[in-house]
Motif scaffolding. Structure first.
Motif, PDB file in Angstrom:
ATOM      1  N   THR A 113      20.856   6.678 -13.326  1.00 18.54           N
ATOM      2  CA  THR A 113      22.270   7.067 -13.318  1.00 18.54           C
ATOM      3  C   THR A 113      22.505   8.003 -14.494  1.00 18.54           C
ATOM      4  O   THR A 113      21.675   8.092 -15.411  1.00 18.54           O
ATOM      5  CB  THR A 113      23.194   5.839 -13.456  1.00 18.54           C
ATOM      6  OG1 THR A 113      22.906   5.186 -14.692  1.00 18.54           O
ATOM      7  CG2 THR A 113      23.012   4.865 -12.303  1.00 18.54           C
ATOM      8  N   ALA A 114      23.632   8.679 -14.491  1.00 17.59           N
ATOM      9  CA  ALA A 114      23.973   9.575 -15.598  1.00 17.59           C
ATOM     10  C   ALA A 114      24.069   8.770 -16.894  1.00 17.59           C
ATOM     11  O   ALA A 114      24.672   7.692 -16.926  1.00 17.59           O
ATOM     12  CB  ALA A 114      25.286  10.285 -15.314  1.00 17.59           C
ATOM     13  N   LEU A 115      23.438   9.281 -17.936  1.00 20.25           N
ATOM     14  CA  LEU A 115      23.426   8.582 -19.223  1.00 20.25           C
ATOM     15  C   LEU A 115      24.605   9.031 -20.080  1.00 20.25           C
ATOM     16  O   LEU A 115      24.934  10.225 -20.110  1.00 20.25           O
ATOM     17  CB  LEU A 115      22.116   8.865 -19.963  1.00 20.25           C
ATOM     18  CG  LEU A 115      20.851   8.351 -19.294  1.00 20.25           C
ATOM     19  CD1 LEU A 115      19.620   8.815 -20.056  1.00 20.25           C
ATOM     20  CD2 LEU A 115      20.868   6.840 -19.203  1.00 20.25           C
ATOM     21  N   PRO A 116      25.205   8.098 -20.812  1.00 21.59           N
ATOM     22  CA  PRO A 116      26.304   8.479 -21.709  1.00 21.59           C
ATOM     23  C   PRO A 116      25.787   9.314 -22.886  1.00 21.59           C
ATOM     24  O   PRO A 116      24.603   9.255 -23.242  1.00 21.59           O
ATOM     25  CB  PRO A 116      26.874   7.142 -22.180  1.00 21.59           C
ATOM     26  CG  PRO A 116      25.837   6.115 -21.871  1.00 21.59           C
ATOM     27  CD  PRO A 116      24.967   6.672 -20.786  1.00 21.59           C
ATOM     28  N   GLY A 117      26.674  10.080 -23.494  1.00 23.33           N
ATOM     29  CA  GLY A 117      26.321  10.985 -24.588  1.00 23.33           C
ATOM     30  C   GLY A 117      25.659  10.294 -25.760  1.00 23.33           C
ATOM     31  O   GLY A 117      24.709  10.827 -26.347  1.00 23.33           O
ATOM     32  N   ASP A 118      26.129   9.081 -26.125  1.00 24.08           N
ATOM     33  CA  ASP A 118      25.537   8.395 -27.277  1.00 24.08           C
ATOM     34  C   ASP A 118      24.096   7.969 -27.000  1.00 24.08           C
ATOM     35  O   ASP A 118      23.239   7.990 -27.892  1.00 24.08           O
ATOM     36  CB  ASP A 118      26.397   7.204 -27.720  1.00 24.08           C
ATOM     37  CG  ASP A 118      26.592   6.161 -26.639  1.00 24.08           C
ATOM     38  OD1 ASP A 118      26.520   6.514 -25.440  1.00 24.08           O
ATOM     39  OD2 ASP A 118      26.839   4.982 -26.992  1.00 24.08           O
ATOM     40  N   THR A 119      23.804   7.609 -25.762  1.00 27.05           N
ATOM     41  CA  THR A 119      22.426   7.255 -25.389  1.00 27.05           C
ATOM     42  C   THR A 119      21.525   8.486 -25.470  1.00 27.05           C
ATOM     43  O   THR A 119      20.403   8.416 -25.993  1.00 27.05           O
ATOM     44  CB  THR A 119      22.379   6.659 -23.970  1.00 27.05           C
ATOM     45  OG1 THR A 119      23.234   5.517 -23.923  1.00 27.05           O
ATOM     46  CG2 THR A 119      20.972   6.286 -23.570  1.00 27.05           C
ATOM     47  N   LEU A 120      22.032   9.621 -24.977  1.00 29.91           N
ATOM     48  CA  LEU A 120      21.255  10.866 -25.060  1.00 29.91           C
ATOM     49  C   LEU A 120      21.007  11.267 -26.505  1.00 29.91           C
ATOM     50  O   LEU A 120      19.920  11.740 -26.849  1.00 29.91           O
ATOM     51  CB  LEU A 120      21.966  11.992 -24.306  1.00 29.91           C
ATOM     52  CG  LEU A 120      21.983  11.856 -22.787  1.00 29.91           C
ATOM     53  CD1 LEU A 120      22.851  12.931 -22.166  1.00 29.91           C
ATOM     54  CD2 LEU A 120      20.580  11.906 -22.231  1.00 29.91           C
ATOM     55  N   GLU A 121      22.003  11.060 -27.368  1.00 26.18           N
ATOM     56  CA  GLU A 121      21.823  11.397 -28.783  1.00 26.18           C
ATOM     57  C   GLU A 121      20.786  10.497 -29.442  1.00 26.18           C
ATOM     58  O   GLU A 121      20.018  10.948 -30.292  1.00 26.18           O
ATOM     59  CB  GLU A 121      23.163  11.338 -29.534  1.00 26.18           C
ATOM     60  CG  GLU A 121      24.022  12.549 -29.300  1.00 26.18           C
ATOM     61  CD  GLU A 121      23.290  13.871 -29.534  1.00 26.18           C
ATOM     62  OE1 GLU A 121      22.635  14.041 -30.584  1.00 26.18           O
ATOM     63  OE2 GLU A 121      23.359  14.735 -28.644  1.00 26.18           O
ATOM     64  N   SER A 122      20.748   9.208 -29.072  1.00 29.24           N
ATOM     65  CA  SER A 122      19.713   8.341 -29.666  1.00 29.24           C
ATOM     66  C   SER A 122      18.330   8.706 -29.139  1.00 29.24           C
ATOM     67  O   SER A 122      17.349   8.637 -29.882  1.00 29.24           O
ATOM     68  CB  SER A 122      20.007   6.859 -29.466  1.00 29.24           C
ATOM     69  OG  SER A 122      20.504   6.565 -28.247  1.00 29.24           O
TER      70      SER A 122
END
Length: 175
Positions: A113-122
Motif C-alpha cells: 500500500t502507499a507508504l506515509p511520508g514519515d515511513t519513507l523518510e525513515s
C-alpha cells in the motif's frame, strides 16, 4: 551482435565527460531523457531507421528545443554512426554516471500500500546510513506483496515483503 548497453557505454561516458566539463550535467540529463523518449516512440523509430534521413533532420527530430551546440554535435555523431536507437541506453547510463559523481543512490520502494511520508523518510535515513550517500526515493504500490516492502537500490535488494517471507519459509520447509 553486441548488447545495446555495451554499444551505448562509450557514448554515455563521452557525453557525461563533456557535460561535466561544461558544468551542464543537469541540462544534458534532461536533453538526453527527451531524446530517449523520442527514440523509443515507434513512429520515430521507423523514421530514424530510414536510410535517406539526413543527419540534420535526425538531430532536429530528437534534440529538444534550445539544445546547445555541443549536444547537437553529440546527437549528430550518433546519427552519423546509426546509433540513435541507443539513446535510451545512453540516457540511462548517463544518469548512472551522474548519480555516482554526485554521490546519489536511487532507490525504489515497492510496498503493498502507499507508504506515509514519515515511513519513507525513515527508509531514506536508513539507506543514507547504509550507503553513506544521498538517497533519491521512487515509490510504487504492488498489492501482491500482501504487506511490507521491497527496496531496490541498484545492486542491493532488500525484500521485507510478506510475500517474500512466505516464499522463504516455503523454501525452508521444502528443504
Amino acid at each position: 551482435m553486441s548488447q545495446p548497453v555495451t554499444l551505448a557505454r562509450p557514448y554515455a561516458r563521452a557525453a557525461f565527460a563533456l557535460a561535466r566539463e561544461q558544468g551542464r550535467a543537469a541540462e544534458w540529463s534532461r536533453a538526453l531523457a527527451f531524446a530517449a523518449r523520442v527514440a523509443e516512440d515507434p513512429q520515430a523509430q521507423a523514421l530514424l531507421k530510414h536510410p535517406q534521413l539526413a543527419v540534420a533532420d535526425a538531430v532536429a527530430l530528437v534534440a529538444p528545443d534550445g539544445a546547445d551546440e555541443s549536444l547537437q554535435r553529440f546527437l549528430a555523431l550518433l546519427a552519423e554512426n546509426r546509433r540513435l536507437a541507443l539513446l535510451p541506453e545512453i540516457a540511462g547510463l548517463f544518469e548512472q554516471l551522474r548519480a555516482d559523481a554526485e554521490r546519489i543512490v536511487r532507490a525504489r520502494v515497492t510496498a503493498a500500500t502507499a507508504l506515509p511520508g514519515d515511513t519513507l523518510e525513515s527508509i531514506r535515513a536508513a539507506l543514507r546510513r547504509r550507503f553513506g550517500r544521498e538517497i533519491e526515493l521512487e515509490t510504487a504500490v504492488d498489492p501482491t506483496l500482501i504487506g511490507g516492502a521491497v527496496i531496490d537500490a541498484g545492486d542491493v535488494v532488500i525484500d521485507g515483503s510478506l510475500k517474500g517471507k512466505l516464499a522463504r519459509l516455503q523454501n525452508m520447509l521444502a528443504a
